[in-house]
Design a protein around this motif. Sequence first.
Motif, PDB file in Angstrom:
ATOM      1  N   TYR A   4       0.842  -1.189   0.000  1.00  0.00           N
ATOM      2  CA  TYR A   4       0.000   0.000   0.000  1.00  0.00           C
ATOM      3  C   TYR A   4       0.878   1.240   0.000  1.00  0.00           C
ATOM      4  CZ  TYR A   4      -3.265  -3.587   1.440  1.00  0.00           C
ATOM      5  OH  TYR A   4      -4.011  -4.738   1.495  1.00  0.00           O
ATOM      6  N   GLU A 140      -0.600  -1.898   6.107  1.00  0.00           N
ATOM      7  CA  GLU A 140      -1.897  -2.537   5.863  1.00  0.00           C
ATOM      8  C   GLU A 140      -2.935  -2.060   6.877  1.00  0.00           C
ATOM      9  OE1 GLU A 140      -3.891  -6.939   5.136  1.00  0.00           O
ATOM     10  OE2 GLU A 140      -1.812  -6.807   5.835  1.00  0.00           O
ATOM     11  N   SER A 141      -2.533  -1.913   8.133  1.00  0.00           N
ATOM     12  CA  SER A 141      -3.498  -1.469   9.150  1.00  0.00           C
ATOM     13  C   SER A 141      -3.924  -0.012   8.898  1.00  0.00           C
ATOM     14  CB  SER A 141      -2.946  -1.654  10.559  1.00  0.00           C
ATOM     15  OG  SER A 141      -1.779  -0.895  10.757  1.00  0.00           O
ATOM     16  N   TRP A 143      -3.998   1.447   5.934  1.00  0.00           N
ATOM     17  CA  TRP A 143      -4.843   1.364   4.734  1.00  0.00           C
ATOM     18  C   TRP A 143      -6.267   0.961   5.116  1.00  0.00           C
ATOM     19  CZ3 TRP A 143      -4.124   2.584  -0.358  1.00  0.00           C
ATOM     20  CH2 TRP A 143      -5.161   2.192  -1.220  1.00  0.00           C
ATOM     21  N   THR A 144      -6.373  -0.094   5.901  1.00  0.00           N
ATOM     22  CA  THR A 144      -7.691  -0.607   6.287  1.00  0.00           C
ATOM     23  C   THR A 144      -8.446   0.419   7.111  1.00  0.00           C
ATOM     24  OG1 THR A 144      -6.851  -2.868   6.227  1.00  0.00           O
ATOM     25  CG2 THR A 144      -8.876  -2.493   7.486  1.00  0.00           C
ATOM     26  N   TYR A 145      -7.773   1.034   8.065  1.00  0.00           N
ATOM     27  CA  TYR A 145      -8.418   2.023   8.922  1.00  0.00           C
ATOM     28  C   TYR A 145      -8.910   3.220   8.113  1.00  0.00           C
ATOM     29  CZ  TYR A 145      -9.197   5.333  12.688  1.00  0.00           C
ATOM     30  OH  TYR A 145      -9.779   6.248  13.533  1.00  0.00           O
ATOM     31  N   SER A 147      -9.466   3.429   4.784  1.00  0.00           N
ATOM     32  CA  SER A 147     -10.447   3.121   3.745  1.00  0.00           C
ATOM     33  C   SER A 147     -11.766   2.590   4.300  1.00  0.00           C
ATOM     34  CB  SER A 147      -9.862   2.169   2.701  1.00  0.00           C
ATOM     35  OG  SER A 147      -9.297   1.045   3.277  1.00  0.00           O
ATOM     36  N   THR A 148     -11.801   2.207   5.562  1.00  0.00           N
ATOM     37  CA  THR A 148     -13.075   1.747   6.129  1.00  0.00           C
ATOM     38  C   THR A 148     -13.579   2.733   7.176  1.00  0.00           C
ATOM     39  OG1 THR A 148     -11.920   0.327   7.716  1.00  0.00           O
ATOM     40  CG2 THR A 148     -12.645  -0.691   5.663  1.00  0.00           C
ATOM     41  N   THR A 149     -12.873   2.849   8.290  1.00  0.00           N
ATOM     42  CA  THR A 149     -13.348   3.679   9.399  1.00  0.00           C
ATOM     43  C   THR A 149     -13.424   5.159   9.028  1.00  0.00           C
ATOM     44  OG1 THR A 149     -12.412   2.095  10.951  1.00  0.00           O
ATOM     45  CG2 THR A 149     -12.980   4.268  11.822  1.00  0.00           C
TER      46      THR A 149
END
Length: 155
Positions: A4, A140-141, A143-145, A147-149
């Motif tokens: 990412y 990755e964490s 990116w996930t945070y 793009s979602t939260t």
Amino acid sequence: MPNYWLMKSEPDAFSIDDLEQLQHSPWDGVRNYQARNFMQAMNEGDLVFFYHSSCVPTGITGVAKVSKKAYPDYTSWDKSSRYFDPKSTPESPRWYMVDIEFIEKWSSIITLSELKNDPELATMLLTKKGNRLSIMPVTESEWTYISTTLRGKTK
């Protein structure tokens, strides 16, 4: 698994709207060694946060993906290019570029202020004081945070 990244562009030079219209584009003109090194580490399929810089507000505007690994940036050999570098040659290239492909433009920008003020992103390179790199890795964490939260809060 993809890696990412975050790639910054001034929207008056090249915006997420420009990429959406083109669907695919080389990312040329990088003239910082650390950003170049990050670009050389990119692989096809890696995901990219598209970030608008030097505007109001600055922030993440969408997602792209790397569609071609790093290859010599031929604009560095073109004397008429603003990215010309007389020390870079086809035989010994100094600068590289990747190709990116449009994935999605977000309906709301996630601003730099929102990113900096979120304790979950305190260690993100972008939020660290003095970091002005145009290309940087994203975990990755992170990116996930984002793009979602965070994205869920701006919709």
